[in-house]
Design an enzyme around this catalytic site. Structure first.
Site, PDB file in Angstrom:
ATOM      1  N   HIS A  73       2.441   1.049  -6.079  1.00  0.00           N
ATOM      2  CA  HIS A  73       2.694   2.478  -6.279  1.00  0.00           C
ATOM      3  C   HIS A  73       3.401   2.764  -7.601  1.00  0.00           C
ATOM      4  O   HIS A  73       3.603   3.928  -7.941  1.00  0.00           O
ATOM      5  CB  HIS A  73       3.429   3.083  -5.075  1.00  0.00           C
ATOM      6  N   ASP A 119       1.231  -2.973  -1.022  1.00  0.00           N
ATOM      7  CA  ASP A 119       1.945  -2.377  -2.153  1.00  0.00           C
ATOM      8  C   ASP A 119       2.426  -3.454  -3.129  1.00  0.00           C
ATOM      9  O   ASP A 119       3.617  -3.710  -3.244  1.00  0.00           O
ATOM     10  CB  ASP A 119       3.123  -1.534  -1.616  1.00  0.00           C
ATOM     11  N   GLN A 206      15.253   5.057  -5.010  1.00  0.00           N
ATOM     12  CA  GLN A 206      14.266   5.436  -6.016  1.00  0.00           C
ATOM     13  C   GLN A 206      14.570   4.752  -7.353  1.00  0.00           C
ATOM     14  O   GLN A 206      15.694   4.809  -7.848  1.00  0.00           O
ATOM     15  CB  GLN A 206      14.245   6.965  -6.203  1.00  0.00           C
ATOM     16  N   SER A 209      11.925   0.453  -6.769  1.00  0.00           N
ATOM     17  CA  SER A 209      10.577   0.069  -6.356  1.00  0.00           C
ATOM     18  C   SER A 209       9.979  -0.977  -7.266  1.00  0.00           C
ATOM     19  O   SER A 209      10.146  -0.914  -8.486  1.00  0.00           O
ATOM     20  CB  SER A 209       9.645   1.275  -6.412  1.00  0.00           C
TER      21      SER A 209
HETATM   22  N1  ARG Z   1       9.701   4.231  -3.469  1.00  0.00           N
HETATM   23  C1  ARG Z   1      10.984   4.011  -4.061  1.00  0.00           C
HETATM   24  C2  ARG Z   1      10.873   3.725  -5.512  1.00  0.00           C
HETATM   25  O1  ARG Z   1       9.869   3.988  -6.056  1.00  0.00           O
HETATM   26  C3  ARG Z   1      11.738   2.929  -3.385  1.00  0.00           C
HETATM   27  C4  ARG Z   1      12.320   3.444  -2.186  1.00  0.00           C
HETATM   28  C5  ARG Z   1      13.075   2.439  -1.454  1.00  0.00           C
HETATM   29  N2  ARG Z   1      13.765   3.193  -0.478  1.00  0.00           N
HETATM   30  C6  ARG Z   1      14.582   2.678   0.418  1.00  0.00           C
HETATM   31  N3  ARG Z   1      15.205   3.491   1.192  1.00  0.00           N
HETATM   32  N4  ARG Z   1      14.769   1.395   0.494  1.00  0.00           N
HETATM   33  O2  ARG Z   1      11.817   3.359  -6.147  1.00  0.00           O
END
Ligand code: ARG
Length: 260
Positions: A73, A119, A206, A209
């Site tokens: 992603h 992912d 955020q 990831s």
């Molecule tokens: N999708 C998020 C990113 O792009 C990561 C989220 C991880 N969230 C969590 N609660 N562990 O950074």
């Protein structure tokens, strides 16, 4: 996508918070109530030498000296791609001493990736980076215990990206337990591993990831078992972090890497 859509639907009630809350996006404009810190402690210079910060606002790890393992992603479609800059060699992104910055040449995104599991992605770099790599787990043997996570993502839900790499420890959560949490029923058990505390307080967020979740192997060396993927908010109670289950993809990762 099923899981994401379900969550988005349910979150639609929450309005603007919905997207931020589930967020498979690398960065988000999440706000919500300030959550406890991701982990709150600074990594020492050189502690996790395989860590990479990617210019789109994600993390990654050196799978080889010229290939970064990150989240699907975080990237676009498979193909030539010179738009990504990888930064390594520093915990302080603003320090120029020891910092290595290399552009991408190619991206390989997991085949069939549609936002529901799978992912993972590889980024080929223009030059090798002369730093230690992070071996990946090829069996389920290390899908248990306590994991280390690290990155430059938000230190609080909705908070700013970090200048200094932060690290934290999070315990393994079984698929069965993880599925019971609100928003987690669509967990893809074969593709995803949950980690965190039921009480919340410690989590990735955020901007983390794509970064690795790792632990010590039986010989005392770091081994990667997960890739930061998603969660409902960050560090909330009963809302653990979800990580791609690296062992599931180990052979696909290895064969993809050999083509890059
Ligand atoms: N999708 C998020 C990113 O792009 C990561 C989220 C991880 N969230 C969590 N609660 N562990 O950074």
């Amino acid at each position: 996508m099923k899981n994401l859509l379900k969550t988005l639907k349910r979150c639609a009630v929450a309005g603007a918070a919905a997207l931020a809350v589930i967020s498979l996006q690398p960065l988000s404009t999440a706000q919500a109530a300030p959550a406890p810190v991701v982990g709150g402690t600074r990594a020492a210079q050189g502690e996790f030498p395989f860590m990479v910060r990617l210019s789109m606002g994600c993390g990654g790890a050196l799978y080889t000296q010229q290939i970064v393992l990150t989240a699907a992603h975080c990237v676009g479609a498979t193909g030539n791609n010179t738009s990504i800059t990888a930064t390594a060699g520093v915990v302080d992104l603003q320090s120029t001493s020891g910092r290595v910055q290399v552009r991408s040449t190619k991206v390989y995104r997991a085949p069939g990736y549609n936002g529901n599991g799978k992912d993972w992605a590889l980024i080929k770099l223009a030059q090798p980076i002369n730093l230690p790599t992070l071996p990946i787990a090829t069996t389920t043997a290390y899908n248990s215990g306590t994991f280390t996570v690290a990155g430059w993502g938000s230190a609080t839900e909705g908070g700013a990206q970090q200048r200094y790499m932060l690290k934290a420890s999070v315990p393994f959560i079984s698929d069965a337990t993880c599925r019971t949490y609100s928003g987690y029923s669509g967990l893809v058990a074969s593709d995803e591993i949950c980690a965190g505390y039921a009480a919340g307080g410690v989590d990735t967020c955020q901007g983390d990831s794509g970064g690795p979740m790792f632990r010590k192997d039986n010989a005392g060396a770091w081994i990667q078992v997960g890739i930061v993927s998603w969660g409902i908010g960050c560090a909330r109670a009963n809302a653990p972090g979800v990580y791609s289950e690296v062992s599931t993809f180990a052979s696909a990762i290895a064969s993809a890497a050999s083509t890059l």
